[in-house]
Write an enzyme that holds these catalytic residues in place. Structure first.
Site, PDB file in Angstrom:
ATOM      1  CB  CYS A   1      -2.799  13.692 -17.181  1.00  0.00           C
ATOM      2  SG  CYS A   1      -2.493  13.181 -15.421  1.00  0.00           S
TER       3      CYS A   1
ATOM      4  CG  HIS B   1      -6.895  14.570 -18.195  1.00  0.00           C
ATOM      5  ND1 HIS B   1      -6.393  13.459 -18.045  1.00  0.00           N
ATOM      6  CD2 HIS B   1      -6.355  15.147 -17.130  1.00  0.00           C
ATOM      7  CE1 HIS B   1      -6.070  13.231 -16.933  1.00  0.00           C
ATOM      8  NE2 HIS B   1      -6.077  14.343 -16.152  1.00  0.00           N
TER       9      HIS B   1
ATOM     10  CG  ASN C   1      -6.676  11.918 -13.317  1.00  0.00           C
ATOM     11  OD1 ASN C   1      -6.166  11.425 -14.234  1.00  0.00           O
ATOM     12  ND2 ASN C   1      -6.129  13.152 -12.890  1.00  0.00           N
TER      13      ASN C   1
HETATM   14  O1  UT7 Z   1      -4.545  14.978 -13.818  1.00  0.00           O
HETATM   15  C1  UT7 Z   1      -3.689  16.005 -13.134  1.00  0.00           C
HETATM   16  C2  UT7 Z   1      -4.478  17.143 -12.984  1.00  0.00           C
HETATM   17  N1  UT7 Z   1      -5.222  17.240 -11.941  1.00  0.00           N
HETATM   18  C3  UT7 Z   1      -6.217  18.145 -11.759  1.00  0.00           C
HETATM   19  O2  UT7 Z   1      -6.713  18.592 -13.003  1.00  0.00           O
HETATM   20  C4  UT7 Z   1      -6.953  18.316 -10.390  1.00  0.00           C
HETATM   21  C5  UT7 Z   1      -7.275  19.965 -10.443  1.00  0.00           C
HETATM   22  N2  UT7 Z   1      -7.999  20.247  -9.115  1.00  0.00           N
HETATM   23  C6  UT7 Z   1      -9.181  19.721  -8.828  1.00  0.00           C
HETATM   24  O3  UT7 Z   1      -9.847  18.907  -9.386  1.00  0.00           O
HETATM   25  C7  UT7 Z   1      -9.761  20.415  -7.421  1.00  0.00           C
HETATM   26  O4  UT7 Z   1      -9.031  21.520  -6.940  1.00  0.00           O
HETATM   27  C8  UT7 Z   1      -9.860  19.356  -6.211  1.00  0.00           C
HETATM   28  C9  UT7 Z   1     -11.100  18.275  -6.564  1.00  0.00           C
HETATM   29  C10 UT7 Z   1      -8.671  18.766  -6.156  1.00  0.00           C
HETATM   30  C11 UT7 Z   1     -10.214  20.265  -5.113  1.00  0.00           C
HETATM   31  O5  UT7 Z   1     -11.450  20.990  -5.089  1.00  0.00           O
HETATM   32  P1  UT7 Z   1     -11.572  22.422  -4.779  1.00  0.00           P
HETATM   33  O6  UT7 Z   1     -12.806  22.890  -5.117  1.00  0.00           O
HETATM   34  O7  UT7 Z   1     -10.397  23.153  -5.683  1.00  0.00           O
HETATM   35  O8  UT7 Z   1     -11.187  22.112  -3.181  1.00  0.00           O
HETATM   36  P2  UT7 Z   1     -10.097  23.014  -2.307  1.00  0.00           P
HETATM   37  O9  UT7 Z   1      -8.779  22.285  -2.595  1.00  0.00           O
HETATM   38  O10 UT7 Z   1     -10.179  24.471  -2.613  1.00  0.00           O
HETATM   39  O11 UT7 Z   1     -10.608  22.551  -0.781  1.00  0.00           O
HETATM   40  C12 UT7 Z   1     -11.849  23.148  -0.259  1.00  0.00           C
HETATM   41  C13 UT7 Z   1     -11.998  22.415   1.036  1.00  0.00           C
HETATM   42  C14 UT7 Z   1     -10.708  22.622   1.908  1.00  0.00           C
HETATM   43  O12 UT7 Z   1     -11.157  22.689   3.252  1.00  0.00           O
HETATM   44  P3  UT7 Z   1     -10.949  24.285   3.939  1.00  0.00           P
HETATM   45  O13 UT7 Z   1      -9.570  24.481   3.800  1.00  0.00           O
HETATM   46  O14 UT7 Z   1     -11.800  24.958   3.160  1.00  0.00           O
HETATM   47  O15 UT7 Z   1     -11.315  24.081   5.069  1.00  0.00           O
HETATM   48  C15 UT7 Z   1     -10.175  21.109   1.671  1.00  0.00           C
HETATM   49  O16 UT7 Z   1      -9.352  20.915   2.968  1.00  0.00           O
HETATM   50  O17 UT7 Z   1     -12.253  21.009   0.785  1.00  0.00           O
HETATM   51  C16 UT7 Z   1     -11.335  20.435   1.606  1.00  0.00           C
HETATM   52  N3  UT7 Z   1     -11.043  19.031   1.004  1.00  0.00           N
HETATM   53  C17 UT7 Z   1     -11.932  17.810   1.210  1.00  0.00           C
HETATM   54  N4  UT7 Z   1     -12.914  17.865   1.958  1.00  0.00           N
HETATM   55  C18 UT7 Z   1     -13.430  16.526   1.738  1.00  0.00           C
HETATM   56  C19 UT7 Z   1     -10.111  18.577   0.388  1.00  0.00           C
HETATM   57  N5  UT7 Z   1     -10.076  17.325  -0.124  1.00  0.00           N
HETATM   58  C20 UT7 Z   1     -11.308  16.878   0.578  1.00  0.00           C
HETATM   59  C21 UT7 Z   1     -11.853  15.519   0.528  1.00  0.00           C
HETATM   60  N6  UT7 Z   1     -13.161  15.585   1.097  1.00  0.00           N
HETATM   61  N7  UT7 Z   1     -11.437  14.590  -0.099  1.00  0.00           N
END
Ligand code: UT7
Length: 340
Positions: A127, A267, A297
């Site tokens: 990215c 970004h 993204n």
């Molecule tokens: O360009 C490259 C750089 N990439 C980035 O900068 C991405 C950086 N990371 C992020 O933007 C965030 O970490 C995410 C948007 C990917 C995830 O958000 P989060 O607040 O960190 O969520 P998490 O990964 O901690 O997940 C929380 C919960 C999990 O469920 P449990 O384990 O708490 O039951 C996930 O399984 O949300 C669940 N989850 C979803 N639920 C509904 C993960 N993806 C989804 C989804 N829909 N699409």
């Protein structure tokens, strides 16, 4: 013919930094909304919007490749700049979704736009690729080796996304943006930059298979290792820290404060990351250019697309100061400050 033989003359010793002469962008017409994704994986519009800020993203046709999108953005930049493709000296394409391992996507685009004189290569910094490419182009212009350079960020991320993995498939989109760079007499152009990497943390955002380390086999395909794997939370924390530090370092090198900036182009990965950067820099979100809600993204394409849209909307005037700050797989990060 190699242009590397063209050395700057002794009278041209003052650093001639690069200015952006024109911009272009291309977004595929197909829109994939959060509601559409609800039918594909267990997710919801509410989750995606509140956790990321994304409402919809663009998806390229099956027969539409990174080079097609890059070439479309490039043609628009040529047209808007009134520049003949034959006058382009170098094409650098930032992409992590090349049409083919080789020829490079830059070579595919060189052919498509008829830039017959141009040298061409791809640059891979995930990215952060567009900013790495911009800084690379600036070196060639400052040294006097090349006069006119096209820098393109183009991605078909839909081709490397695991559409069964809700952790990643809701985040990404396809698109391309292009800029043409020249030294503009009297303009300061690219004022400062900061590039960085931490290869020790490469595993938190990667595509494990498809290279020589893990060639594609039926077993690899079964495990879907040819697609993006990401530890979202880890990446999130690293992104906030690296983007803040890089932006501050870059401003310091430019001898500027955040209050001098008209626009910040961050970004476009997650609205919450941008919000954290805004708070740290103590700059209102009104100064941040965002396209994440419409395009998701788009990796190396998001910055040139944002630049193009801001310019087309008449929101950029000569002399405006802009900070661009990025973060991506590698890990890599990059910032530039430029005068429009
Ligand atoms: O360009 C490259 C750089 N990439 C980035 O900068 C991405 C950086 N990371 C992020 O933007 C965030 O970490 C995410 C948007 C990917 C995830 O958000 P989060 O607040 O960190 O969520 P998490 O990964 O901690 O997940 C929380 C919960 C999990 O469920 P449990 O384990 O708490 O039951 C996930 O399984 O949300 C669940 N989850 C979803 N639920 C509904 C993960 N993806 C989804 C989804 N829909 N699409």
């Amino acid at each position: 013919m190699s242009h590397l033989s063209q050395k700057p003359s002794a009278t041209e010793n003052v650093r001639r930094s690069a200015s952006i002469i024109s911009t272009g962008a291309y977004l595929p017409s197909r829109i994939l909304t959060n509601a559409d994704l609800e039918k594909m994986v267990e997710t919801s519009d509410d989750w995606i919007l509140s956790r990321t800020g994304i409402r919809e993203r663009r998806i390229a046709r099956e027969d539409e490749f990174t080079s097609d999108m890059g070439a479309a953005a490039a043609r628009q930049a040529l047209e808007l700049g009134g520049i003949d493709p034959g006058s382009i000296d170098l094409i650098i394409v930032a992409t992590c979704t090349p049409d083919t391992a080789f020829p490079s996507t830059a070579c595919h685009i060189q052919h498509k736009i008829g830039a017959k004189r141009a040298a061409a290569f791809d640059l891979q910094a995930a990215c952060s690729g567009f900013l790495y490419a911009l800084v690379t182009a600036d070196q060639f212009i400052a040294s006097g080796i090349y006069k006119t350079i096209m820098v393109i960020g183009a991605e078909k991320l839909s081709s490397i996304v695991n559409w069964q993995d809700r952790n990643t498939c809701v985040l990404f989109g396809d698109g391309a943006g292009a800029v043409i760079l020249q030294h503009r007499p009297g303009a300061r152009g690219l004022l400062a930059y900061d590039l960085g990497a931490d290869g020790g943390q490469g595993d938190i955002l990667s595509i494990p298979a498809g290279g020589c380390r893990l060639p594609i086999t039926p077993g690899v395909l079964d495990q879907r290792l040819q697609y993006i794997q990401m530890s979202g939370k880890e990446v999130f924390k690293c992104a906030v820290t690296a983007m803040n530090r890089s932006a501050e370092d870059c401003l310091e090198k430019a001898g500027l404060k955040a209050e001098h900036l008209r626009w910040i182009i961050p970004h476009q990965a997650n609205f919450r990351i941008v919000d954290a950067v805004a708070q740290r820099l103590n700059v209102s979100l009104e100064h941040f250019v965002m396209n994440l809600d419409r395009y998701g993204n788009t990796s190396s394409a998001c910055m040139p697309i944002a630049l193009h849209e801001t310019s087309m909307a008449g929101k950029l005037e000569r002399g405006d100061l802009l900070l661009m700050v990025s973060f991506g797989g590698g890990l890599t990060w990059a910032s530039t400050v430029l005068e429009w």
